[in-house]
Design a protein around this motif. Structure first.
Motif, PDB file in Angstrom:
ATOM      1  N   CYS A  95       0.831  -1.216   0.000  1.00 41.65           N
ATOM      2  CA  CYS A  95       0.000   0.000   0.000  1.00 41.65           C
ATOM      3  C   CYS A  95       0.858   1.255   0.000  1.00 41.65           C
ATOM      4  O   CYS A  95       0.568   2.215  -0.729  1.00 41.65           O
ATOM      5  CB  CYS A  95      -0.939  -0.007   1.212  1.00 41.65           C
ATOM      6  N   VAL A  96       1.917   1.265   0.799  1.00 43.19           N
ATOM      7  CA  VAL A  96       2.806   2.433   0.829  1.00 43.19           C
ATOM      8  C   VAL A  96       3.467   2.630  -0.527  1.00 43.19           C
ATOM      9  O   VAL A  96       3.570   3.762  -1.028  1.00 43.19           O
ATOM     10  CB  VAL A  96       3.865   2.266   1.935  1.00 43.19           C
ATOM     11  N   TRP A 128       3.067   5.856  -3.031  1.00 42.61           N
ATOM     12  CA  TRP A 128       4.263   6.583  -3.500  1.00 42.61           C
ATOM     13  C   TRP A 128       4.270   6.681  -5.026  1.00 42.61           C
ATOM     14  O   TRP A 128       4.518   7.739  -5.599  1.00 42.61           O
ATOM     15  CB  TRP A 128       5.508   5.862  -3.006  1.00 42.61           C
ATOM     16  N   ILE A 183      -4.274   4.995   2.212  1.00 42.22           N
ATOM     17  CA  ILE A 183      -3.740   5.466   3.496  1.00 42.22           C
ATOM     18  C   ILE A 183      -4.493   4.831   4.654  1.00 42.22           C
ATOM     19  O   ILE A 183      -3.907   4.487   5.693  1.00 42.22           O
ATOM     20  CB  ILE A 183      -3.805   7.005   3.557  1.00 42.22           C
ATOM     21  N   VAL A 212      -3.027   1.516   5.293  1.00 45.82           N
ATOM     22  CA  VAL A 212      -1.738   1.602   5.983  1.00 45.82           C
ATOM     23  C   VAL A 212      -1.955   1.880   7.468  1.00 45.82           C
ATOM     24  O   VAL A 212      -1.293   1.280   8.330  1.00 45.82           O
ATOM     25  CB  VAL A 212      -0.849   2.689   5.345  1.00 45.82           C
ATOM     26  N   LEU A 238       6.442   1.692   9.034  1.00 47.65           N
ATOM     27  CA  LEU A 238       5.285   2.149   8.263  1.00 47.65           C
ATOM     28  C   LEU A 238       4.795   3.505   8.745  1.00 47.65           C
ATOM     29  O   LEU A 238       4.282   4.301   7.950  1.00 47.65           O
ATOM     30  CB  LEU A 238       4.158   1.120   8.345  1.00 47.65           C
ATOM     31  N   CYS A 275       7.065   5.949   7.093  1.00 48.02           N
ATOM     32  CA  CYS A 275       6.749   5.984   5.661  1.00 48.02           C
ATOM     33  C   CYS A 275       5.455   6.735   5.404  1.00 48.02           C
ATOM     34  O   CYS A 275       5.347   7.513   4.443  1.00 48.02           O
ATOM     35  CB  CYS A 275       6.649   4.564   5.110  1.00 48.02           C
ATOM     36  N   LEU A 276       4.454   6.501   6.245  1.00 50.70           N
ATOM     37  CA  LEU A 276       3.168   7.164   6.065  1.00 50.70           C
ATOM     38  C   LEU A 276       3.294   8.674   6.257  1.00 50.70           C
ATOM     39  O   LEU A 276       2.675   9.453   5.513  1.00 50.70           O
ATOM     40  CB  LEU A 276       2.148   6.586   7.040  1.00 50.70           C
ATOM     41  N   VAL A 322       4.793  10.000   3.117  1.00 50.80           N
ATOM     42  CA  VAL A 322       3.802   9.987   2.040  1.00 50.80           C
ATOM     43  C   VAL A 322       2.808  11.131   2.204  1.00 50.80           C
ATOM     44  O   VAL A 322       2.437  11.794   1.227  1.00 50.80           O
ATOM     45  CB  VAL A 322       3.076   8.622   2.019  1.00 50.80           C
TER      46      VAL A 322
END
Length: 227
Positions: free
Chosen positions: A28-29, A33, A115, A118, A176, A179-180, A183
């Motif tokens: 998903c990430v 992206w 999102i 995530v 994550l 990363c989120l 994003v």
């Protein structure tokens, strides 16, 4: 069924579940992206260069050429500009509303959907790890209850399960989370850049629509002849 065997089966399922959760979160990430990269300009200078190219035919009243420049570009602003040009007959206010709604629906809503997944992974992975911890402790206490004397080595697997699953849940959730956040920053920058570009384009389109309307009005007005 023996509680030891049950604990072993449950431990295996916990590891599989955490592995699948980690893969889904990473997927998903990655998709977010890639999606953002596909929909935004790399810089404001690139976006300005595109707008300069589109505004030139608009100033001449050549909507067809301007539409062709936008149609083949998959990024958000060109596609919104194409939508606006093709629907200019409904009026400037309605076109602007249509473009904003389409951006919200086709771009931001899709990103929000991923999102949300995530976020679910970030919250769910530690919970699954905690479930593994409880399972491991149940196995350890089950062995204590089933035997008068239990060696530490006999309980090692259950205690290991209790610790490893918790650690794996956190190992999944913590990266994550970072990363989120990264994003989300990219998405906000994309929104701001699209908003700036859309404001400029809609101003140019409004002038082009007004010029087109004036030209059509002049054509239908009867030509007065002097006596």
């Amino acid at each position: 069924m023996d509680i030891t065997k049950l604990t072993e089966y449950f431990a295996a399922s916990m590891y599989v579940a955490l592995g699948l959760i980690a893969l889904w979160g990473a997927y998903c990430v990655t998709m977010i992206w890639v999606r953002v990269a596909q929909k935004r300009f790399r810089s404001e200078a690139q976006q300005d260069a595109f707008l300069d190219a589109v505004e030139e035919p608009l100033e001449r009243g050549d909507f067809q050429e301007a539409s062709e420049l936008c149609e083949s570009d998959p990024r958000a602003l060109p596609q919104l500009a194409y939508l606006a040009i093709e629907n200019r007959e409904i009026g400037y206010a309605q076109v602007r509303q249509l473009v904003v709604e389409r951006f919200q629906r086709d771009v931001l809503a899709d990103l929000d959907h991923r999102i949300s997944w995530v976020n679910t992974v970030i919250k769910g992975a530690p919970m699954v790890g905690l479930l593994g911890t409880v399972t491991g402790m149940m196995g350890a206490f089950g062995k204590l209850a089933a035997a008068e004397q239990v060696k530490a080595s006999d309980m090692a697997n259950d205690i290991s399960l209790a610790l490893v699953t918790t650690a794996l849940g956190l190992v999944i959730a913590i990266p994550l989370t970072f990363c989120l956040n990264s994003v989300n920053i990219r998405i906000r920058k994309m929104e701001d850049l699209v908003a700036v570009g859309l404001t400029r384009f809609m101003g140019s389109l409004r002038e082009a629509i007004a010029t087109e309307a004036m030209s059509e009005l002049e054509e239908i007005q009867p030509v007065s002849t002097s006596e």
